[in-house]
Enzyme design. Structure first.
Site, mmCIF file in Angstrom:
data_model
loop_
_atom_site.group_PDB
_atom_site.id
_atom_site.type_symbol
_atom_site.label_atom_id
_atom_site.label_comp_id
_atom_site.label_asym_id
_atom_site.label_seq_id
_atom_site.Cartn_x
_atom_site.Cartn_y
_atom_site.Cartn_z
ATOM 1 N N ASP A 407 0.849 -1.188 0.000
ATOM 2 C CA ASP A 407 0.000 0.000 0.000
ATOM 3 C C ASP A 407 0.889 1.244 0.000
ATOM 4 O OD1 ASP A 407 -2.298 1.539 0.219
ATOM 5 O OD2 ASP A 407 -2.289 1.446 2.412
ATOM 6 N N GLU A 410 2.587 4.859 -4.061
ATOM 7 C CA GLU A 410 2.561 5.818 -5.198
ATOM 8 C C GLU A 410 3.904 6.508 -5.396
ATOM 9 O OE1 GLU A 410 0.229 5.478 -2.877
ATOM 10 O OE2 GLU A 410 -1.155 4.412 -4.177
ATOM 11 N N ASP A 485 -8.874 3.856 -2.044
ATOM 12 C CA ASP A 485 -9.786 4.312 -0.987
ATOM 13 C C ASP A 485 -11.065 4.920 -1.550
ATOM 14 O OD1 ASP A 485 -7.843 3.461 0.704
ATOM 15 O OD2 ASP A 485 -7.074 5.457 1.178
#
Ligand code: GLC
Length: 800
Positions: A407, A410, A485
């Site tokens: 997670d 990015e 999300d």
């Protein structure tokens, strides 16, 4: 960008006339008077690569997206020269290259129709700020052209009229039209005059795509740096375009273990251990099938990756084993940020070995994430990836964790502008040193790749399982993914549906959404409707943020629990069907979900549909995405479709109302299909499969179906230990024939097939198996159109 002196600003620059041409095997080079070189590489008859440099010199040819396993080679190549152009011809494509300005036009080699044509074509602006160029391409949109693809964009399927940016971004509670979000997949397909092609712009800088937004008839794409480097893929079937793109950027390296296609339960966070046990026990008590339980960041000691909280999880190995004994695979989260803490071994090692990212002038890239101030491994360095993969030894080999969830890759950084690294951060980029401008979009991909390498090593001889949030083209080789999300709203249910379809048509099929929504809380109705959609997504997981109450299947009262169970049970029954679709995806790049346009591009009704999709090859599903619905209108693609609840047959090519109370959903099976089913299990492997059910849907005519099975995990299937059943169905007025062709060396545990006939237009009076008549009692036929036959039959004949 504000550039305001004449020295700095030269505006758009263009190639001038071609002065030389060279051919080197499959690569043709055209040089212009102003030193632009266009390289056209013939990858396949249907794939041409276009690469431009404005300085006469190309960068080192390196790509994280293109796989070394990509098919190459062509049947035919001819280059001819005319007064005003060069003509490159393969067996599928004809490419014109204009001598005065290098503009390209591409035609179908068979019927000579125009497929794709440069408007301005390649042009560029010099970038004074960063050096190099802002590289641009514009093409003329053809009459009635539509556009699809681009990964996870949360917008309608058809991209026409919109502009997009690719820059992977942490996007908590994004909405419809938010752009960019988590993934950068610079690949789109165009469709006009019933023909489809694709363009993959393999450039990892921030890229932009404009589909007739700025100018009505112009489609353009550009990047803030790097080369104009794109692959043109010709179909003309969109499904072929997508599978060729997937061949180019890679199919999953292994089939997923079958359990990974089961239902997964997640929350931020289940802790301590007693809570995890309470949840998993409840699944078993309520008989809701579930294969995986997730531990979010709170399982760690102060959010330090590769540690366990002593307080909440004092003995992880024992817990993981106990969960496994109960059929649950444990999956843990691992983020990229490594806490700055001199007493923490991962941090120390990273420092000692100089593995963390640095700013341009030398300091470390410091950023705040869950653990507080962190440094970040440079996953674009192969040595760092190797080190990272070894960090999984204890988790996987010793403790027995079965999957890892990457997670915040990015990479996400809190409380800073842009929510990520600044541009000047340096990266190795596999020995092509560069700034974050170039490495940003692949950072998460390379983290997932390193994690995959670890899982592959330490889970052996079992198959690895990884989930990632960030991705660039090609990430599908290593990992599954989810859409980040999202929010517990009806609109987000629609978005989840489109995003999963879009990811599938962008070569990335192992995808799902946080079922029920991550932010905020769904009511029972929304949760149930989301589960109904979720069971048709290759990755099927409920996840929610801890702040908004419970989101387990039983959190909304008994009625909802019953609906949720019913649909998760359908998922488990359909596992052999989904696994077969996955095998086709991993083998041939065929997307697991097919938007209607991908399923049948010839029907213009399909070009703007969003909600309906085909799951695998034969099942048409359409979620209910509104509250209080008793059903919905939906479009049926051409063909005849059986309602799975009633066996009623509906004719395609029209929009119809379908009843679907909360305990139902519009699900249809294509006529002629043979759908394999397993018994309901509480988790994969709970039962030995002692009979395979085949639901056979009568059709007057022919249809083929497949069932792929293997040991459900491990690598034996690669050595030929799989079982592939190819069925051919032929229905006539008074008879139905099913032929079976078997291949592979895997011996399935069951001996018999239970065949259920649907929609037979006649009463069975005679049954022949391999040309011999059998007694009804021998096949246990008793008035219900169900028979039990040996799995080895080659021809089954039921006769009126
Ligand atoms: C991010 C993830 C989410 C996770 C949370 C805590 O928001 O997208 O899935 O639960 O971080 O780790």
């Amino acid at each position: 960008m504000i550039l305001n002196t004449e020295l700095e600003y030269k505006g758009n620059l263009f190639p001038s006339n071609i002065i030389s041409y060279k051919k080197n095997l499959d690569t043709l080079s055209f040089t212009s008077e102003n030193n632009v070189v266009l390289q056209v590489t013939v990858q396949r008859d249907s794939v041409l690569r276009f690469r431009y440099t404005t300085t006469g010199v190309f960068e080192k040819d390196f790509s994280y997206a293109i796989t070394k396993y990509a098919s190459r080679g062509y049947n035919f190549l001819e280059v001819t020269e005319e007064e005003d152009k060069y003509i490159v011809t393969t067996s599928k494509l004809i490419c014109h290259i204009s001598k005065i300005d290098m503009r390209i036009a591409l035609f179908d080699a068979k019927d000579k129709t125009l497929i794709c044509e440069d408007e301005l074509g390649f042009h560029w602006e010099e970038s004074y700020e960063f050096g190099g160029d802002i590289v641009k391409m514009s093409k003329t949109a053809q009459e009635g052209e539509s556009y699809y693809g681009l990964g996870d964009k949360p917008v309608d399927n058809n991209l026409k009229g919109k502009r997009f940016e690719n820059w992977v971004t942490d996007s908590y509670a994004y909405g419809k039209n938010t752009d960019p979000i988590y993934k950068a997949i610079p690949f789109y397909t165009g469709l006009h005059h019933k023909k489809s092609y694709g363009i993959f712009f393999d450039n990892t800088f921030r890229t932009f795509f404009d589909f007739c937004h700025e100018r009505r008839n112009i489609t353009s794409f550009w990047a803030q740096g790097g080369e104009m480097n794109y692959y043109f893929i010709y179909g003309p079937q969109m499904s072929d375009v997508v599978s060729i793109y997937t061949d180019l950027t890679g199919k999953p390296h292994e089939l997923p273990a079958l359990w990974t296609l089961g239902y997964h339960q997640c929350k931020w966070s289940y802790y301590p251990e007693s809570k995890v046990k309470e949840i998993t026990n409840e699944f078993r008590k309520l008989k809701i099938p579930c294969d995986a339980i997730y531990l979010d960041i709170d399982y760690m000691e102060g959010f330090r990756c590769f540690t366990w909280s002593k307080e909440y999880f004092p003995d992880p190995k024992r817990m993981v084993k106990e969960l496994a004994d109960n059929g649950f695979k444990t999956i843990v989260i691992i983020d990229p940020g490594i806490k700055i803490d001199k007493d923490y071994s991962v941090y120390q090692e990273g420092m000692d070995k100089d593995y963390f990212c640095k700013r341009a002038d030398g300091p470390y890239m410091k950023g705040k994430v869950w653990p507080g101030e962190c440094y970040f491994p440079d996953f674009t360095n192969p040595e760092v990836r190797e080190w990272w993969s070894d960090l999984f030894k204890e988790l996987v080999e010793d403790i027995g964790v079965k999957g890892v969830w990457n997670d915040m890759n990015e990479p996400a950084v809190m409380d800073v502008p842009g929510k990520t690294f600044p541009n000047d951060v340096r990266h190795d980029y596999d020995a092509n040193p560069c700034s974050h401008r170039k490495a940003h979009n692949v950072y998460g991909m390379q983290m997932a790749r390193a994690t995959y390498q670890g899982l592959k090593k330490f889970a052996y001889p079992k198959r690895p399982f990884v989930i990632t949030r960030a991705a660039y083209s090609g990430t599908q080789r290593y990992t599954s993914s989810w859409t980040g999300d999202n929010v517990a709203s009806w609109e987000h249910l629609t978005i989840a549906n489109i995003q999963a379809q879009r990811m599938c048509m962008s070569g990335f099929s192992f995808i799902g959404s946080d079922i029920g929504g991550f932010a905020e809380q769904p009511n029972g109705e929304l949760y149930a409707r989301w589960i109904q959609l979720g069971i048709f997504h290759p990755f099927c997981r409920t996840h929610s943020s801890g702040d908004h109450g419970d989101q387990e299947p039983w959190a909304f009262g008994k009625n909802i629990t019953d609906v949720v169970r019913k649909f998760i049970e359908i998922r488990y029954q359909l596992l052999p069907y989904l696994y077969t679709a996955f095998w086709r995806y991993a083998n041939e790049g065929v997307p697991i979900l097919k938007s209607l346009v991908l399923y049948d591009q010839e029907d213009p009704h399909n070009h703007y549909r969003n909600d309906e999709f085909v799951f695998g090859e034969k099942i048409l599903a359409c979620p209910i995405t509104e509250p209080n619905a008793k059903g919905r209108r939906m479009y049926f693609p051409f063909g005849n479709w059986y309602n799975i609840w009633t066996d009623e047959v509906l004719e395609g090519g029209q929009e119809l109302w379908v009843d679907a109370d909360l305990d139902s959903m519009p699900i249809f099976v294509k006529e002629g299909a043979i759908i394999p089913k397993y018994p309901i299990q509480q988790y994969v492997g709970e039962k030995t499969i002692d009979e395979l059910v085949l639901d056979v849907y009568y059709k007057a005519g022919e249809e083929t179906s497949q069932v792929f099975e293997d040991a459900q995990d491990g690598y034996d299937y690669i050595k030929g230990r799989y079982s592939l059943r190819n069925f051919k169905l032929l229905g006539k007025k008074k008879s139905l024939i099913i032929q079976q062709f078997k291949s592979g060396k895997y011996i399935t545990p069951y001996e018999t097939l239970k065949i259920k006939f649907h929609g037979l237009p006649f009463n069975i009076t005679k049954i022949q198996i391999d040309n011999e008549e059998v007694l009804f009692e021998d096949v246990k036929l008793n008035g219900d159109n169900t028979i039990i036959v040996s799995k080895e039959f080659t021809e089954l004949h039921v006769i009126s």
